[in-house]
Scaffold this motif. Structure first.
Motif, PDB file in Angstrom:
ATOM      1  N   SER A 425       0.647  -0.940   0.172  1.00  0.00           N
ATOM      2  CA  SER A 425      -0.055   0.017   0.270  1.00  0.00           C
ATOM      3  C   SER A 425       0.774   1.436   0.267  1.00  0.00           C
ATOM      4  O   SER A 425       1.124   2.604  -1.106  1.00  0.00           O
ATOM      5  CB  SER A 425      -0.915   0.134   1.151  1.00  0.00           C
ATOM      6  OG  SER A 425      -2.044  -0.731   1.660  1.00  0.00           O
ATOM      7  N   MET A 426       1.858   0.899   0.689  1.00  0.00           N
ATOM      8  CA  MET A 426       3.013   2.462   0.958  1.00  0.00           C
ATOM      9  C   MET A 426       3.561   2.799  -0.943  1.00  0.00           C
ATOM     10  O   MET A 426       3.916   3.435  -1.008  1.00  0.00           O
ATOM     11  CB  MET A 426       3.763   2.173   1.227  1.00  0.00           C
ATOM     12  CG  MET A 426       4.895   3.255   2.163  1.00  0.00           C
ATOM     13  SD  MET A 426       4.052   4.696   2.932  1.00  0.00           S
ATOM     14  CE  MET A 426       4.424   6.034   2.115  1.00  0.00           C
ATOM     15  N   GLU A 428       1.926   1.936  -3.012  1.00  0.00           N
ATOM     16  CA  GLU A 428       0.714   2.429  -4.545  1.00  0.00           C
ATOM     17  C   GLU A 428       0.835   4.067  -3.917  1.00  0.00           C
ATOM     18  O   GLU A 428       0.587   4.642  -4.709  1.00  0.00           O
ATOM     19  CB  GLU A 428      -0.160   1.985  -4.741  1.00  0.00           C
ATOM     20  CG  GLU A 428      -0.316   0.596  -4.633  1.00  0.00           C
ATOM     21  CD  GLU A 428      -0.558   0.256  -5.923  1.00  0.00           C
ATOM     22  OE1 GLU A 428      -0.879   1.362  -6.785  1.00  0.00           O
ATOM     23  OE2 GLU A 428       0.444  -0.292  -6.777  1.00  0.00           O
ATOM     24  N   GLN A 429       1.204   4.569  -2.204  1.00  0.00           N
ATOM     25  CA  GLN A 429       0.758   5.876  -2.537  1.00  0.00           C
ATOM     26  C   GLN A 429       1.831   6.339  -2.657  1.00  0.00           C
ATOM     27  O   GLN A 429       1.402   7.432  -3.766  1.00  0.00           O
ATOM     28  CB  GLN A 429       0.836   5.909  -1.079  1.00  0.00           C
ATOM     29  CG  GLN A 429      -0.366   5.913  -0.047  1.00  0.00           C
ATOM     30  CD  GLN A 429      -1.248   6.685  -0.179  1.00  0.00           C
ATOM     31  OE1 GLN A 429      -1.324   7.400  -0.538  1.00  0.00           O
ATOM     32  NE2 GLN A 429      -2.910   5.913  -1.258  1.00  0.00           N
ATOM     33  N   HIS A 432       1.267   7.098  -6.580  1.00  0.00           N
ATOM     34  CA  HIS A 432       0.093   8.050  -6.568  1.00  0.00           C
ATOM     35  C   HIS A 432       0.743   9.460  -7.208  1.00  0.00           C
ATOM     36  O   HIS A 432       0.096  10.381  -7.380  1.00  0.00           O
ATOM     37  CB  HIS A 432      -0.844   7.896  -5.651  1.00  0.00           C
ATOM     38  CG  HIS A 432      -2.567   8.164  -5.676  1.00  0.00           C
ATOM     39  ND1 HIS A 432      -2.742   8.696  -6.822  1.00  0.00           N
ATOM     40  CD2 HIS A 432      -2.941   9.813  -5.055  1.00  0.00           C
ATOM     41  CE1 HIS A 432      -4.366   9.491  -6.756  1.00  0.00           C
ATOM     42  NE2 HIS A 432      -3.838  10.355  -5.702  1.00  0.00           N
ATOM     43  N   ASN A 433       1.587   9.144  -5.855  1.00  0.00           N
ATOM     44  CA  ASN A 433       2.275  10.751  -5.369  1.00  0.00           C
ATOM     45  C   ASN A 433       3.092  11.243  -6.255  1.00  0.00           C
ATOM     46  O   ASN A 433       3.897  12.257  -6.280  1.00  0.00           O
ATOM     47  CB  ASN A 433       2.489  11.029  -3.716  1.00  0.00           C
ATOM     48  CG  ASN A 433       0.640  11.243  -2.757  1.00  0.00           C
ATOM     49  OD1 ASN A 433       0.465  12.173  -3.432  1.00  0.00           O
ATOM     50  ND2 ASN A 433       0.185   9.838  -2.580  1.00  0.00           N
ATOM     51  N   LEU A 467       2.448  13.975   0.208  1.00  0.00           N
ATOM     52  CA  LEU A 467       2.879  12.326   0.360  1.00  0.00           C
ATOM     53  C   LEU A 467       2.743  11.616   2.012  1.00  0.00           C
ATOM     54  O   LEU A 467       1.951  11.278   2.856  1.00  0.00           O
ATOM     55  CB  LEU A 467       4.063  11.781  -0.396  1.00  0.00           C
ATOM     56  CG  LEU A 467       4.493  10.103   0.252  1.00  0.00           C
ATOM     57  CD1 LEU A 467       3.780   9.278  -1.074  1.00  0.00           C
ATOM     58  CD2 LEU A 467       5.791   9.922  -0.345  1.00  0.00           C
ATOM     59  N   ASN A 470      -0.820  12.587   2.368  1.00  0.00           N
ATOM     60  CA  ASN A 470      -2.033  11.187   2.163  1.00  0.00           C
ATOM     61  C   ASN A 470      -1.920  10.112   2.926  1.00  0.00           C
ATOM     62  O   ASN A 470      -3.187   9.152   3.214  1.00  0.00           O
ATOM     63  CB  ASN A 470      -1.589  11.216   0.967  1.00  0.00           C
ATOM     64  CG  ASN A 470      -1.848  12.781  -0.552  1.00  0.00           C
ATOM     65  OD1 ASN A 470      -2.536  12.868   0.274  1.00  0.00           O
ATOM     66  ND2 ASN A 470      -1.476  12.445  -1.219  1.00  0.00           N
ATOM     67  N   VAL A 471      -0.522   9.504   3.309  1.00  0.00           N
ATOM     68  CA  VAL A 471      -0.635   8.585   4.044  1.00  0.00           C
ATOM     69  C   VAL A 471      -1.464   8.235   5.310  1.00  0.00           C
ATOM     70  O   VAL A 471      -2.066   7.366   6.126  1.00  0.00           O
ATOM     71  CB  VAL A 471       1.104   7.970   4.580  1.00  0.00           C
ATOM     72  CG1 VAL A 471       1.561   6.743   4.854  1.00  0.00           C
ATOM     73  CG2 VAL A 471       2.199   8.014   2.832  1.00  0.00           C
ATOM     74  N   LEU A 474      -4.349   7.916   4.729  1.00  0.00           N
ATOM     75  CA  LEU A 474      -5.164   6.433   4.544  1.00  0.00           C
ATOM     76  C   LEU A 474      -5.690   5.224   5.674  1.00  0.00           C
ATOM     77  O   LEU A 474      -5.320   5.225   6.862  1.00  0.00           O
ATOM     78  CB  LEU A 474      -3.639   5.635   3.798  1.00  0.00           C
ATOM     79  CG  LEU A 474      -3.488   4.306   3.476  1.00  0.00           C
ATOM     80  CD1 LEU A 474      -4.669   4.714   2.488  1.00  0.00           C
ATOM     81  CD2 LEU A 474      -2.225   4.195   3.362  1.00  0.00           C
TER      82      LEU A 474
END
Length: 525
Positions: A425-426, A428-429, A432-433, A467, A470-471, A474
C-alpha cells in the motif's frame, strides 16, 4: 557369365558411388570426432568455469563477511568507549546495548559485563540476565583474554547455539572494567543467515561455513549447524590456502567446490555445486545438436557431389552468424542469407526465434534484477544504475528518503502478511503521488527512496509533505493508521558523488525520527 558379373560389378562400383561413399565416410568420421572433441572440450570448460565461479563467489562472500565482522567490531569498540565513561550508570549501559541491538540488527543480543562476568546490561530485556554471572565458554574466554575476540560456537546462557564477538572495556588509564559482547545465533534468524542466505539452491548447489575446528557454522540444513565435519580432502585442503577450488566426492556424488577464508575469524566459506548439475545442460545440448545434425547431414551428403557449394553456403553463413550472437546486427545478417531449401530455412527461422527469445530473456532478467518483486519498484541495484546515469549527465535532482513509523509493531501486532500488505500500500501511495519522471525505489524492509530529476529542494519538500499527509489519512482495513517520516535533500554535480545526497536525506530522515516521527525534515547542506 563371368564377364557379365564383372561388368555388372564394375557398373555398380562407379566413381560416382565411390565419391559418395568417401564423402559419407569422411563426413561421418569428421562428425564423430568433432562431436566427441566438442563434448570433451565443452565439458572441461564448464567444469573449469564452475570451479572458478565457485572460487570467486566464495572469495566475494568471504570479503563481505570480513567487512561485516570488522564493522561489528568497530561498533563494539565505539560502544566500549561510551560504556567506559558511564560504567556506573546502568541506564546508559542499558541504552547502549539497546542501540547496538536495534540500530543495525547486527547482533541477536548484546551484553555488558563487569570484570567478574556479572551482567550489567543486556538487550533484549527478555533475556533477563542482568545480575547473573556468565560462565559460558565465550564469556570466560573474553574475560581471560581481555582483547577483541570472535568466539567458537557454544551454548549460551539462553540455551542458543551462538558465537560471540566481544571487545574489552578499559578506562582511560588502562583499568579493565569488563567487556561488551554481541551474539549471533547460528540456528535462528541472524545477520549471518541474511548475509549468506541470498544464494539460490535451484540446481542443488549450496554454501557451508566451517570454523577452524571444521565445525559447521552455516548450512542450508539447519540441523547440521554445529556438527563437526570429519577430516576429508576438502576440509583439509582449505587449511592450506586463502582461496581455491577443487573437485570432491560428497554424499550426493561428485561436487565442484570453491573456498575462501575469512581472515579475522579463520572461518572457511565453501560453495559447492554438483558436477551432474553443471554438465546437465551440456548433455541436453549435445543430444539436440546430434538430433538436428543427423537429418541435415544425410540430406547434404545425398547431394554433396552435385550441390556441395550451393548447399554448404547458406549453412556456412548461418554458422558464421551463429558465432556472432553478440553482434547487434546479427538478426539483419541472418535475414539476408538466401536460404532456398527447407533445412537452411528452418535453421534460419530457429536462429531468429532463438535470438529474439534470448534478447527478451536478457531484458526480463535485467528488469527482474533491478526490481523489487513485492512492490515492483526499483531495488538497490536499479537505484545504483540510475545514480550512475545521473552522474554521467550531471543532472541535478532532489531525493526523498522515507520509511514507515513503528513498522516493527505492525508486524508484531498483525503478522508479517499484514506487514507486507502495508508495504505494498505504501508503494501504491508513492506511485500515486509521484510524477512520471520520478524514480521510485524500495531500498530496505520498510524504507523507500524517491529521486526527483530536475526538481528544486522547495518543490521536493512540498511533494514529501503531500505524500506524508496522504499516508496519514490513509485507511487500511483492520489495522491502525500508519504514518511516515521523510528526509529531503538536493544534489548538484558540484557537490561530489550523488551518493552524498542519499546520505544527507537519510540523516534528515533520522532527524525526523528523533523529532517525533510523522514529519518532513529538509537537509540544507
Amino acid at each position: 557369365m563371368l564377364r557379365s558379373l564383372l561388368s555388372s560389378s564394375l557398373f555398380r562400383i562407379d566413381l560416382r558411388r565411390l565419391i559418395l561413399i568417401l564423402a559419407v565416410m569422411s563426413a561421418f568420421v569428421t562428425l564423430a570426432n568433432s562431436f566427441y572433441a566438442s563434448y570433451r572440450v565443452q565439458r572441461q570448460l564448464l567444469i573449469d568455469n564452475t570451479l572458478e565461479e565457485n572460487r570467486v563467489y566464495a572469495t566475494k562472500l568471504a570479503a563481505s563477511t570480513e567487512q561485516f565482522i570488522k564493522s561489528m567490531q568497530k561498533q563494539l569498540a565505539y560502544s566500549a568507549v561510551i560504556a567506559a565513561s558511564h560504567f556506573d550508570d546502568p541506564a546508559v549501559l542499558q541504552s547502549e546495548t539497546a542501540r547496538l541491538k536495534y540500530q543495525t540488527d547486527s547482533f541477536n543480543s548484546v551484553v555488558i559485563t563487569n570484570s567478574q562476568g556479572k551482567v550489567l546490561a543486556t538487550s533484549p530485556d527478555s533475556l533477563q540476565l542482568v545480575g547473573h554471572v556468565l560462565t559460558t565458554q565465550g564469556a570466560l574466554e573474553a574475560l581471560k583474554e581481555r582483547r577483541p575476540l570472535i568466539s567458537k560456537p557454544y551454548i549460551s546462557a539462553a540455551q542458543n547455539l551462538v558465537i560471540v564477538i566481544s571487545t574489552p572495556v578499559f578506562t582511560a588509564d588502562g583499568k579493565y572494567l569488563g567487556y561488551i559482547g554481541g551474539t549471533i545465533y547460528l540456528k535462528q534468524k541472524s545477520i549471518l543467515n541474511e548475509l549468506l542466505g541470498e544464494h539460490f539452491y535451484r540446481d542443488g548447489s549450496y554454501i557451508t561455513v566451517l570454523d577452524e575446528d571444521r565445525r559447521i557454522l552455516y548450512h542450508r540444513d539447519p540441523n547440521r549447524i554445529g556438527e563437526v565435519m570429519p577430516p576429508r580432502p576438502m576440509t583439509e585442503v582449505v587449511k592450506t590456502a586463502t582461496n581455491g577450488s577443487l573437485m570432491v566426492e560428497g554424499a550426493a556424488g561428485e561436487m565442484l567446490a570453491g573456498y575462501a577464508v575469512v581472515p579475522s575469524s579463520g572461518w572457511d566459506i565453501v560453495t559447492l555445486r554438483p558436477t551432474d548439475a553443471t554438465l546437465k545442460p551440456l548433455d541436453g545440448l549435445m543430444v539436440k545438436v546430434l538430433k538436428h545434425l543427423t537429418p541435415l547431414a544425410v540430406l547434404t551428403l545425398i547431394f554433396v557431389w552435385l550441390f556441395s557449394r550451393l548447399i554448404a553456403r547458406p549453412l556456412w553463413l548461418l554458422a558464421r552468424n551463429a558465432n556472432e550472437m553478440d553482434n547487434p546486427d546479427v538478426s539483419l545478417n541472418i535475414r539476408d542469407i538466401p536460404s532456398w531449401y527447407f533445412e537452411s530455412n528452418q535453421l534460419k527461422r530457429a536462429l531468429l526465434i532463438g535470438i529474439s527469445l534470448l534478447q527478451k530473456k536478457i531484458g526480463k532478467l535485467k528488469f527482474e534484477a533491478q526490481t523489487d518483486p513485492m512492490t515492483g519498484l526499483f531495488n538497490r541495484r536499479g537505484l545504483a544504475m540510475t545514480l550512475e546515469s545521473v552522474a554521467q549527465v550531471r543532472q541535478q535532482f532532489s531525493v526523498i528518503a522515507l520509511d514507515i513509523d513503528d513498522f516493527k509493531s505492525i508486524n508484531d501486532s498483525y503478522g508479517h502478511d499484514v506487514g507486507d500488505e502495508v508495504i505494498k500500500s505504501m508503494a501504491e501511495q508513492i506511485r500515486h503521488n509521484a510524477r512520471e519522471t520520478d524514480i521510485l525505489c524500495r531500498v530496505g524492509g520498510e524504507e523507500f527512496l524517491v529521486l526527483l530529476p530536475r526538481t528544486a529542494l522547495a518543490e521536493a519538500e512540498m511533494i514529501a509533505e503531500r505524500l506524508r499527509e496522504n499516508v496519514e489519512s490513509l485507511v487500511l482495513p483492520g489495522i491502525r493508521p500508519i504514518t511516515i517520516s521523510l528526509g529531503v535533500a538536493h544534489w548538484h554535480y558540484l557537490q561530489g558523488e550523488p551518493d552524498t545526497s542519499l546520505k544527507r536525506a537519510d540523516e534528515a530522515l533520522y532527524k525526523a525520527k528523533q523529532d517525533g516521527r510523522n514529519r518532513v525534515v529538509v537537509s540544507l547542506e
